[in-house]
Design a protein around this motif. Structure first.
Motif, PDB file in Angstrom:
ATOM      1  N   UNK A 296      27.202 -48.584 -18.080  1.00  0.00           N
ATOM      2  CA  UNK A 296      26.669 -47.328 -18.622  1.00  0.00           C
ATOM      3  C   UNK A 296      26.862 -46.158 -17.657  1.00  0.00           C
ATOM      4  N   UNK A 297      26.887 -46.418 -16.342  1.00  0.00           N
ATOM      5  CA  UNK A 297      27.137 -45.321 -15.403  1.00  0.00           C
ATOM      6  C   UNK A 297      28.589 -44.872 -15.466  1.00  0.00           C
ATOM      7  N   UNK A 298      29.509 -45.818 -15.685  1.00  0.00           N
ATOM      8  CA  UNK A 298      30.922 -45.461 -15.856  1.00  0.00           C
ATOM      9  C   UNK A 298      31.097 -44.616 -17.116  1.00  0.00           C
ATOM     10  N   UNK A 299      30.332 -44.933 -18.160  1.00  0.00           N
ATOM     11  CA  UNK A 299      30.405 -44.149 -19.396  1.00  0.00           C
ATOM     12  C   UNK A 299      29.834 -42.754 -19.182  1.00  0.00           C
ATOM     13  N   UNK A 300      28.739 -42.663 -18.408  1.00  0.00           N
ATOM     14  CA  UNK A 300      28.145 -41.357 -18.120  1.00  0.00           C
ATOM     15  C   UNK A 300      29.146 -40.423 -17.454  1.00  0.00           C
ATOM     16  N   UNK A 301      29.846 -40.934 -16.445  1.00  0.00           N
ATOM     17  CA  UNK A 301      30.673 -40.084 -15.595  1.00  0.00           C
ATOM     18  C   UNK A 301      32.165 -40.227 -15.859  1.00  0.00           C
ATOM     19  N   UNK A 302      32.515 -40.758 -17.048  1.00  0.00           N
ATOM     20  CA  UNK A 302      33.905 -40.867 -17.489  1.00  0.00           C
ATOM     21  C   UNK A 302      34.783 -41.618 -16.480  1.00  0.00           C
ATOM     22  N   UNK A 303      34.291 -42.771 -16.034  1.00  0.00           N
ATOM     23  CA  UNK A 303      35.071 -43.640 -15.156  1.00  0.00           C
ATOM     24  C   UNK A 303      35.615 -44.817 -15.986  1.00  0.00           C
ATOM     25  N   UNK A 304      36.694 -45.428 -15.517  1.00  0.00           N
ATOM     26  CA  UNK A 304      37.327 -46.532 -16.240  1.00  0.00           C
ATOM     27  C   UNK A 304      36.731 -47.862 -15.786  1.00  0.00           C
ATOM     28  N   UNK A 305      36.175 -48.603 -16.742  1.00  0.00           N
ATOM     29  CA  UNK A 305      35.504 -49.880 -16.481  1.00  0.00           C
ATOM     30  C   UNK A 305      36.255 -50.969 -17.238  1.00  0.00           C
ATOM     31  N   UNK A 306      36.843 -51.936 -16.510  1.00  0.00           N
ATOM     32  CA  UNK A 306      37.634 -52.998 -17.144  1.00  0.00           C
ATOM     33  C   UNK A 306      37.181 -54.359 -16.626  1.00  0.00           C
ATOM     34  N   UNK A 307      36.799 -55.249 -17.568  1.00  0.00           N
ATOM     35  CA  UNK A 307      36.440 -56.623 -17.222  1.00  0.00           C
ATOM     36  C   UNK A 307      37.689 -57.494 -17.300  1.00  0.00           C
ATOM     37  N   UNK A 308      37.871 -58.352 -16.306  1.00  0.00           N
ATOM     38  CA  UNK A 308      39.054 -59.216 -16.232  1.00  0.00           C
ATOM     39  C   UNK A 308      38.597 -60.663 -16.106  1.00  0.00           C
ATOM     40  N   UNK A 309      39.154 -61.522 -16.941  1.00  0.00           N
ATOM     41  CA  UNK A 309      38.835 -62.952 -16.909  1.00  0.00           C
ATOM     42  C   UNK A 309      39.443 -63.586 -15.660  1.00  0.00           C
ATOM     43  N   UNK A 310      38.606 -64.272 -14.870  1.00  0.00           N
ATOM     44  CA  UNK A 310      39.080 -64.857 -13.591  1.00  0.00           C
ATOM     45  C   UNK A 310      38.969 -66.373 -13.571  1.00  0.00           C
ATOM     46  N   UNK A 311      38.902 -66.993 -14.743  1.00  0.00           N
ATOM     47  CA  UNK A 311      38.769 -68.455 -14.769  1.00  0.00           C
ATOM     48  C   UNK A 311      39.936 -69.162 -14.082  1.00  0.00           C
ATOM     49  N   UNK A 312      41.111 -68.553 -14.167  1.00  0.00           N
ATOM     50  CA  UNK A 312      42.301 -69.188 -13.571  1.00  0.00           C
ATOM     51  C   UNK A 312      42.339 -69.054 -12.049  1.00  0.00           C
ATOM     52  N   UNK A 313      41.485 -68.199 -11.478  1.00  0.00           N
ATOM     53  CA  UNK A 313      41.528 -67.994 -10.020  1.00  0.00           C
ATOM     54  C   UNK A 313      40.174 -68.276  -9.378  1.00  0.00           C
ATOM     55  N   UNK A 314      39.350 -69.142 -10.001  1.00  0.00           N
ATOM     56  CA  UNK A 314      38.046 -69.490  -9.432  1.00  0.00           C
ATOM     57  C   UNK A 314      38.181 -70.155  -8.065  1.00  0.00           C
TER      58      UNK A 314
END
Length: 336
Positions: A296-314
């Motif tokens: 929500x803070x990224x949305x407030x201040x127009x920042x780019x928020x990207x979730x990346x799946x890391x199951x392959x690099x645990x």
């Protein structure tokens, strides 16, 4: 957007008495409305909304001394609880208890009835101002205020403010953020946030809980109920205070951490599913709370928020994962 600002209050004895009475009136109103609606629902299968705080005031004169907007908000909260129940989002509404650790009520700002003058607060129905520790300036226009108390000893006010969108200066910086069981996050770029001393607090909790166990055994030997054992109840309060301190330490750290990350970086590439087996000082639940704040803070201040799946690099270390997340995030943006 709507933003909340919370401050500690220091009311006088007279003001404390009024606040506690107000909590009681709000609780009384909520419970009476709930019982009335429960009865009609059992008898007719529908909710009867005819009983209102205004009708209750005619029956119970002491309700006239309370903040009328607080009573109205109690009714709105109950209506919301019923809507959530019928839509399957929550269980059936329950009665409020005066024995609860936290008590609260919400009032609205109508015609400048709620405002701050330095470190003093004006509330509806009160002529005298309340002392408040304003540790940060509030923004925007106050829409409502929620007054809460812990054991009727510590008092707080939370303002809900309407704030215009605030664009932050672009930094064009990138960062990969991976879950780390010790400091919660491992970042590909260096940041400076001091982690709380959770180990010290945990040690104090362990000592306090051992003393609590001893107090319980002593009360049992005297064949005294724990509810009436004063030493046990005093120690129980100490344990609860330590757990509350631990909670505040975590919350403060999450706020500081999310603020630094959003202010310093324009692009946040974050691990979405950390390995739960690694949990230590910070749990995966803490991680998801941080993600909520970052989102929500990224949305407030127009920042780019990207979730990346890391199951392959645990199998990678947290430091390696943070660097990989930054590379993967850059590649995703370049592909777009």
């Amino acid at each position: 957007m709507l933003k909340a600002f919370k401050f500690r209050m220091y009311p006088t004895d007279e003001q404390k008495k009024w606040l506690i009475q107000n909590f009681g009136c709000v609780r009384f109103t909520y419970n009476h409305l709930l019982l009335s609606r429960q009865e009609t629902y059992k008898q007719l299968g529908v909710i009867d909304y005819s009983l209102t705080p205004a009708a209750l005031k005619k029956r119970y004169a002491f309700l006239k001394e309370a903040d009328s907007l607080a009573l109205a908000n109690a009714q709105l909260n109950l209506d919301r609880a019923f809507r959530n129940y019928f839509k399957g989002r929550a269980s059936f509404p329950k009665l409020k208890s005066k024995k609860s650790m936290w008590q609260s009520y919400t009032t609205n700002n109508q015609g400048h009835t709620i405002y701050l003058e330095g470190n003093q607060l004006k509330l509806p129905k009160q002529k005298k101002l309340f002392n408040v520790h304003v540790h940060r300036p509030i923004e925007g226009t106050i829409r409502s205020a929620t007054i809460s108390s812990r054991y009727n000893e510590e008092f707080y006010v939370s303002f809900l403010c309407e704030v215009p969108l605030n664009k932050r200066q672009k930094t064009n910086e990138w960062v990969g953020i991976a879950y780390c069981p010790k400091g919660l996050v491992e970042t590909s770029q260096k940041i400076e946030v001091i982690a709380p001393k959770l180990l010290v607090t945990n040690q104090k909790i362990a000592v306090a809980e051992r003393k609590l166990s001893i107090r319980a055994k002593a009360a049992q030997q005297r064949k005294k109920a724990l509810e009436r054992a004063k030493n046990y109840q005093k120690q129980k309060r100490k344990v609860l205070n330590l757990y509350q301190k631990q909670k505040y330490q975590r919350e403060d750290y999450l706020e500081q951490l999310s603020a630094v990350l959003v202010n310093k970086f324009d692009y946040l590439f974050i691990e979405s599913l950390p390995d739960e087996k690694l949990a230590s000082d910070f749990s995966v639940q803490d991680w998801h709370k941080l993600l909520t704040k970052l989102r929500y803070k990224a949305e407030w201040y127009q920042k780019t928020f990207i979730l990346i799946n890391t199951q392959d690099i645990h199998s990678h270390s947290a430091q390696e994962k943070s660097r990989l997340l930054e590379r993967i995030g850059k590649q995703l943006l370049f592909d777009v």
